[in-house]
Design a protein around this motif. Sequence first.
Motif, PDB file in Angstrom:
ATOM      1  N   THR A 286       1.873  -7.879 -29.243  1.00 21.26           N
ATOM      2  CA  THR A 286       2.675  -9.034 -29.623  1.00 21.26           C
ATOM      3  C   THR A 286       3.895  -9.105 -28.712  1.00 21.26           C
ATOM      4  O   THR A 286       4.077  -8.269 -27.828  1.00 21.26           O
ATOM      5  CB  THR A 286       3.111  -8.937 -31.114  1.00 21.26           C
ATOM      6  N   PHE A 287       4.731 -10.125 -28.933  1.00 20.35           N
ATOM      7  CA  PHE A 287       5.964 -10.299 -28.160  1.00 20.35           C
ATOM      8  C   PHE A 287       7.142 -10.348 -29.124  1.00 20.35           C
ATOM      9  O   PHE A 287       7.087 -11.043 -30.144  1.00 20.35           O
ATOM     10  CB  PHE A 287       5.907 -11.585 -27.331  1.00 20.35           C
ATOM     11  N   GLU A 288       8.186  -9.624 -28.794  1.00 25.19           N
ATOM     12  CA  GLU A 288       9.363  -9.604 -29.669  1.00 25.19           C
ATOM     13  C   GLU A 288      10.132 -10.919 -29.585  1.00 25.19           C
ATOM     14  O   GLU A 288      10.723 -11.368 -30.563  1.00 25.19           O
ATOM     15  CB  GLU A 288      10.295  -8.433 -29.294  1.00 25.19           C
ATOM     16  N   TYR A 289      10.141 -11.558 -28.393  1.00 30.59           N
ATOM     17  CA  TYR A 289      10.886 -12.804 -28.203  1.00 30.59           C
ATOM     18  C   TYR A 289       9.976 -13.874 -27.608  1.00 30.59           C
ATOM     19  O   TYR A 289      10.140 -14.284 -26.448  1.00 30.59           O
ATOM     20  CB  TYR A 289      12.098 -12.568 -27.296  1.00 30.59           C
TER      21      TYR A 289
ATOM     22  N   PHE B  52       9.140 -18.030 -23.694  1.00 29.34           N
ATOM     23  CA  PHE B  52       8.121 -18.744 -22.919  1.00 29.34           C
ATOM     24  C   PHE B  52       8.445 -20.227 -22.763  1.00 29.34           C
ATOM     25  O   PHE B  52       7.838 -20.917 -21.943  1.00 29.34           O
ATOM     26  CB  PHE B  52       6.738 -18.575 -23.562  1.00 29.34           C
ATOM     27  N   LEU B  53       9.420 -20.719 -23.514  1.00 31.50           N
ATOM     28  CA  LEU B  53       9.881 -22.102 -23.341  1.00 31.50           C
ATOM     29  C   LEU B  53      10.499 -22.315 -21.964  1.00 31.50           C
ATOM     30  O   LEU B  53      10.625 -23.452 -21.496  1.00 31.50           O
ATOM     31  CB  LEU B  53      10.894 -22.466 -24.432  1.00 31.50           C
ATOM     32  N   LEU B  54      10.914 -21.234 -21.333  1.00 33.65           N
ATOM     33  CA  LEU B  54      11.480 -21.328 -19.976  1.00 33.65           C
ATOM     34  C   LEU B  54      10.469 -21.924 -18.988  1.00 33.65           C
ATOM     35  O   LEU B  54      10.856 -22.545 -17.995  1.00 33.65           O
ATOM     36  CB  LEU B  54      11.932 -19.950 -19.488  1.00 33.65           C
ATOM     37  N   PHE B  55       9.180 -21.705 -19.237  1.00 33.08           N
ATOM     38  CA  PHE B  55       8.152 -22.287 -18.367  1.00 33.08           C
ATOM     39  C   PHE B  55       8.242 -23.822 -18.377  1.00 33.08           C
ATOM     40  O   PHE B  55       8.120 -24.465 -17.330  1.00 33.08           O
ATOM     41  CB  PHE B  55       6.746 -21.856 -18.827  1.00 33.08           C
ATOM     42  N   ILE B  56       8.461 -24.386 -19.548  1.00 31.02           N
ATOM     43  CA  ILE B  56       8.574 -25.846 -19.656  1.00 31.02           C
ATOM     44  C   ILE B  56       9.778 -26.340 -18.859  1.00 31.02           C
ATOM     45  O   ILE B  56       9.693 -27.328 -18.105  1.00 31.02           O
ATOM     46  CB  ILE B  56       8.696 -26.269 -21.138  1.00 31.02           C
TER      47      ILE B  56
ATOM     48  N   THR C  44       7.549 -13.166 -18.867  1.00 26.02           N
ATOM     49  CA  THR C  44       6.787 -12.330 -19.806  1.00 26.02           C
ATOM     50  C   THR C  44       7.538 -11.047 -20.123  1.00 26.02           C
ATOM     51  O   THR C  44       7.526 -10.569 -21.268  1.00 26.02           O
ATOM     52  CB  THR C  44       5.399 -12.004 -19.226  1.00 26.02           C
ATOM     53  N   ALA C  45       8.219 -10.479 -19.124  1.00 28.62           N
ATOM     54  CA  ALA C  45       9.027  -9.286 -19.362  1.00 28.62           C
ATOM     55  C   ALA C  45      10.177  -9.588 -20.318  1.00 28.62           C
ATOM     56  O   ALA C  45      10.502  -8.781 -21.200  1.00 28.62           O
ATOM     57  CB  ALA C  45       9.555  -8.736 -18.043  1.00 28.62           C
ATOM     58  N   LEU C  46      10.809 -10.784 -20.144  1.00 31.84           N
ATOM     59  CA  LEU C  46      11.898 -11.178 -21.050  1.00 31.84           C
ATOM     60  C   LEU C  46      11.393 -11.376 -22.487  1.00 31.84           C
ATOM     61  O   LEU C  46      12.120 -11.113 -23.451  1.00 31.84           O
ATOM     62  CB  LEU C  46      12.540 -12.478 -20.554  1.00 31.84           C
ATOM     63  N   ALA C  47      10.144 -11.804 -22.623  1.00 34.00           N
ATOM     64  CA  ALA C  47       9.556 -11.976 -23.965  1.00 34.00           C
ATOM     65  C   ALA C  47       9.292 -10.640 -24.638  1.00 34.00           C
ATOM     66  O   ALA C  47       9.067 -10.571 -25.838  1.00 34.00           O
ATOM     67  CB  ALA C  47       8.268 -12.780 -23.871  1.00 34.00           C
TER      68      ALA C  47
END
Length: 297
Positions: A6-9, A13-17, A65-68
Amino acid sequence: MLNNFTFEYPFVFLLFIIFFICNKFCKPKGISIYFPNVMMLKKASKRSNLMVNSLKFLALISLVTALANPIKEDDVIINSDKGYEISLILDASGSMSEYNKFGIVKEIVEDFVDQRKHDKLALSIFADFAYVAVPLTYDKRSIKRLLRRLDVGIAGKQRTALYEALFLSSNLFKSSKAKEKIAILLTDGMDNVENIPLEVAINRAKKYGIKVYTVGVGNAGRDFNPSILQKISKETGGKYFSANTIEKLKEIYLIINKLEKSEIKTDKYVKKTYYFQYLLGLALLFLVGYFFISNRE
């Protein structure tokens, strides 16, 4: 296994938008210079631009992905309860071969063993004499393996050493510190060995605080003595049961299982394994490749 990832944050991924919107509508304006053979130049640089853009996007994907913060979560459950200690005492005399009674009992007892996951179990057999087949253990496999190999006649066929079996099985709890000590004594006969008096066998069970559940198989009064089995169970704080069908016998073991249900106290922890550092390493490699190829042009 992937279900544990899973991802903690995940909102990161909204940064992609935002990136794709800016990439389309926020391009820098520059001075256009026109010169001949521009199509040839574009064709020559097309492969290089594809590599640069690919590295740029890969670096972006890795960083976001690392930030997530990708993690793997595993539940760690620690049982703090020791469960019960249960002695299974089975009649293997000659009469148990009738109508495959012993084979049916073995299947039912094996299912009972499977359900007592947190308990220590022992197995005793009696006919002409009594003996401990498996002492108290958490190793359910060894009990089931031996149970499958047992058959009528392994301890003789002529007599029924019921009181000796209870006495001998009770000694298994001599050094036990368990709060709950149980014995389940199953028979289709009456004691005719008489080397251990009934009162001595009952007192030995009471001495070690063993609650005895007695199960009579067959016709009460003809095959077994219900008053004796009632006396054993009553004086030790257990219960007496009578079964003359397979369904009734299965039901009895289910009832005992519910009556003596171990209260397993568990502490649950979540173990997290982090993977962001690997993605940051990948992003760094992609960025190094991106700047190397960009500066070479």
